[in-house]
Design an enzyme around this catalytic site. Structure first.
Site, PDB file in Angstrom:
ATOM      1  N   HIS A 112       0.828  -1.208   0.000  1.00 36.39           N
ATOM      2  CA  HIS A 112       0.000   0.000   0.000  1.00 36.39           C
ATOM      3  C   HIS A 112       0.865   1.262   0.000  1.00 36.39           C
ATOM      4  CE1 HIS A 112      -3.338  -2.666   0.746  1.00 36.39           C
ATOM      5  NE2 HIS A 112      -2.778  -3.115   1.849  1.00 36.39           N
ATOM      6  N   ASN A 386       5.472  18.087  18.377  1.00 34.59           N
ATOM      7  CA  ASN A 386       5.849  16.759  17.900  1.00 34.59           C
ATOM      8  C   ASN A 386       6.427  16.830  16.490  1.00 34.59           C
ATOM      9  OD1 ASN A 386       5.676  13.708  18.288  1.00 34.59           O
ATOM     10  ND2 ASN A 386       4.549  13.975  16.386  1.00 34.59           N
ATOM     11  N   ARG A 389      10.027  17.805  16.644  1.00 34.64           N
ATOM     12  CA  ARG A 389      10.882  16.738  17.174  1.00 34.64           C
ATOM     13  C   ARG A 389      11.115  15.621  16.168  1.00 34.64           C
ATOM     14  NH1 ARG A 389       7.526  17.319  21.792  1.00 34.64           N
ATOM     15  NH2 ARG A 389       6.413  15.425  21.184  1.00 34.64           N
ATOM     16  N   ASN A 392      13.177  16.345  11.578  1.00 35.76           N
ATOM     17  CA  ASN A 392      14.610  16.199  11.309  1.00 35.76           C
ATOM     18  C   ASN A 392      15.281  15.798  12.614  1.00 35.76           C
ATOM     19  OD1 ASN A 392      17.324  16.432  10.670  1.00 35.76           O
ATOM     20  ND2 ASN A 392      17.084  18.329   9.515  1.00 35.76           N
ATOM     21  N   HIS A 396      17.535  17.856  15.392  1.00 35.41           N
ATOM     22  CA  HIS A 396      16.861  17.938  16.694  1.00 35.41           C
ATOM     23  C   HIS A 396      17.742  17.373  17.800  1.00 35.41           C
ATOM     24  CE1 HIS A 396      14.396  16.080  19.926  1.00 35.41           C
ATOM     25  NE2 HIS A 396      13.805  17.251  19.894  1.00 35.41           N
ATOM     26  N   SER A 427      17.441  28.018  16.141  1.00 43.32           N
ATOM     27  CA  SER A 427      16.973  27.375  14.916  1.00 43.32           C
ATOM     28  C   SER A 427      16.449  28.393  13.915  1.00 43.32           C
ATOM     29  CB  SER A 427      15.875  26.360  15.264  1.00 43.32           C
ATOM     30  OG  SER A 427      15.460  25.655  14.122  1.00 43.32           O
ATOM     31  N   HIS A 431      18.063  29.030  10.231  1.00 42.97           N
ATOM     32  CA  HIS A 431      17.234  28.847   9.039  1.00 42.97           C
ATOM     33  C   HIS A 431      17.202  30.112   8.182  1.00 42.97           C
ATOM     34  CE1 HIS A 431      15.719  25.116  10.851  1.00 42.97           C
ATOM     35  NE2 HIS A 431      15.196  24.840   9.673  1.00 42.97           N
TER      36      HIS A 431
END
Length: 519
Positions: A112, A386, A389, A392, A396, A427, A431
């Site tokens: 699937h 979540n 976390r 990546n 992380h 972060s 970025h």
């Protein structure tokens, strides 16, 4: 222990293996219920329930065992989740590496999920056919042009030549500095070694910070070649810090004034190439290399690059190339954001699959690196906390180990929110720096989305929200966020080409041209 995908495949099973309950016609034919067929059906239901319970129990035991190992303190110290200032930071929870496959590799064993993968390949084929058809209609010929790909990777040899001194500096300087610190602490020898080691590290940081920026700006490197430099720059800095952070405390806290042996050079050399940012002297290794798996992953990564070029060329360039020449209107801006959501989410998925799965797994296989958990099931996230976390795991782990946990140690064990804000700040800045480096201009879209929207969402959409509606909301936010980024960055890119600065000034570089360029 049975792999998760095998359990899923066995539970799904061929459609013909599942027995239907006895029907009324069957009962009439036999003059009563078919007890044998009914018994087999109940046995199948029982086995399916047992399989589901076993799978859930195994996952719970795996998680509990992993948490127990991570919380076990080195050298017999007391376990601690949050450190106070008086505690040794070496007692913090440490990343534990174990041999495990990437989640997509497990899921691809199920038919699937392979079908979903085949649908994306079909989408690439559609883009190729569309390109050929348009070229044939417009030009009367069948020919695939890769102008965007060639432009993006222009001057790649120069970028690779710039990479060489960056790599040599990372290979030699941090290790040599650690060796100087590992000398005998008697007299002034250690002080001299400490000063010389720190001087070398300052020079190393200056080289990594200045050289790629100078080459990119001086020679006007295109975006893909800039990406090679900036990602390697950030990777080398993070790896250098991890190596020193993990190895230096044991050397500096050595007792007796005697020299301590530094980690082996081979372990550091291996660390520079293996797909993790957390240094260990040894990692779990697989027994052999599957070179067909390596070739497959590199081919898939190349396919993702071509896919991204087709998406940009067909869905973004025609829309945004001339947008800066039209009068600004709120309607046009909103429509451009909505139009960019689809290519934006495609780009997000392609970056994830090409880098976090294909590229890292290819290097992991070549180096027999056992722990392939570079990401978790971020697509099932019902909260942004979540998602951050699990998207990546490689980055992380670094942020958790050296920003969050060290922040708790410096600020006190109760300053969790302050440490979390520090993680978001670091972060977001990194970025935004990457986007600024790759595109060649400052436009803080990512910074605003990360801090102004992503930060509060991390606290509002927390792990207690588990319903499917929250997963839908998270995906909706991802679609909109990607649309905003693609739309605004594309508009600014073309505005700076249609309305170049008459004179290069600081405010001209940091002021968005798309706000005023309407030629």
């Amino acid at each position: 222990m049975e792999p998760r995908a095998a359990r899923l495949r066995r539970r799904a099973g061929p459609r013909g293996e599942q027995e239907d309950p006895p029907s009324g016609g069957n009962a009439e034919a036999h003059g009563g219920p078919d007890l044998v067929q009914w018994t087999r059906h109940m046995e199948a239901v029982k086995m399916e329930l047992l399989d589901q319970l076993q799978g859930q129990l195994l996952e719970l035991l795996d998680r509990a065992m992993s948490e127990a190992v991570q919380s076990y303190p080195p050298q017999g110290g007391p376990p601690s989740d949050s450190l106070s200032k008086t505690q040794d930071p070496s007692l913090k929870k440490r990343k534990v590496f174990v041999i495990r496959k990437s989640l997509l590799d497990e899921l691809m064993e199920v038919q699937h999920f392979r079908t979903i993968y085949h649908m994306f390949i079909a989408g690439l084929c559609v883009f190729i056919i569309s390109t050929l058809a348009i070229d044939f209609i417009d030009e009367g010929r069948l020919m695939l042009e890769f102008d965007l790909l060639i432009f993006s990777f222009g001057q790649l040899p120069l970028a690779l030549m710039t990479w060489v001194p960056m790599f040599l500096s990372t290979l030699l300087v941090p290790y040599q500095a650690l060796r100087l610190w590992a000398r005998s602490q008697a007299g002034g020898v250690w002080t001299l070694g400490m000063g010389l080691g720190c001087t070398l590290l300052v020079a190393h940081i200056a080289l990594l910070g200045v050289l790629p920026v100078h080459v990119a700006s001086e020679y006007q490197l295109p975006p893909a070649s800039r990406s090679v430099l900036v990602f390697e720059q950030v990777r080398f800095l993070m790896k250098s810090y991890s190596f020193l952070r993990e190895a230096a405390p044991g050397i500096l806290h050595a007792e007796g004034g005697k020299g301590v042996q530094a980690p082996s050079f081979s372990s550091y050399f291996y660390f520079l190439f293996c797909p993790t940012l957390i240094y260990r002297e040894t990692y779990p290794r697989t027994p052999n290399v599957k070179w067909n798996y390596v070739a497959k992953n590199f081919a898939q990564a190349l396919g993702c690059v071509l896919y991204a070029c087709f998406i940009l060329g067909r869905l973004c360039v025609p829309v945004f190339a001339n947008m800066s020449r039209e009068p600004f209107s709120t309607r046009a801006l909103v429509l451009s954001v909505m139009h960019a959501t689809l290519p934006g989410i495609f780009m997000l998925l392609l970056i994830f699959f090409a880098f976090l799965h294909c590229w890292l797994n290819a290097f992991a296989e070549m180096l027999r690196f056992g722990d392939r958990m570079f990401y978790r099931d971020w697509w099932n996230s019902t909260s942004f906390s979540n998602y951050y976390r699990t998207w990546n795991v490689v980055v992380h782990d670094w942020l958790y180990s050296y920003v969050y946990q060290d922040g708790l140690w410096l600020l006190g064990g109760q300053a969790r929110r302050a440490a979390m804000v520090g993680v978001f700040l670091v972060s977001a800045i990194v970025h935004e720096y990457i986007f600024c480096f790759v595109l060649g201009f400052f436009y803080p879209v990512m910074l605003i989305l990360f801090l102004v929207i992503g930060g509060p969402m991390n606290f509002m959409m927390h792990d207690r929200h588990t319903g499917p509606a929250w997963n839908v909301l998270m995906w909706t936010m991802l679609f909109l966020g990607q649309g905003i980024q693609v739309s605004l960055y594309c508009q600014e890119w073309y505005a700076r080409r249609h309305c170049p600065l008459a004179q290069t000034t600081f405010w001209g570089l940091v002021t968005p041209q798309s706000w005023s360029c309407h030629t």
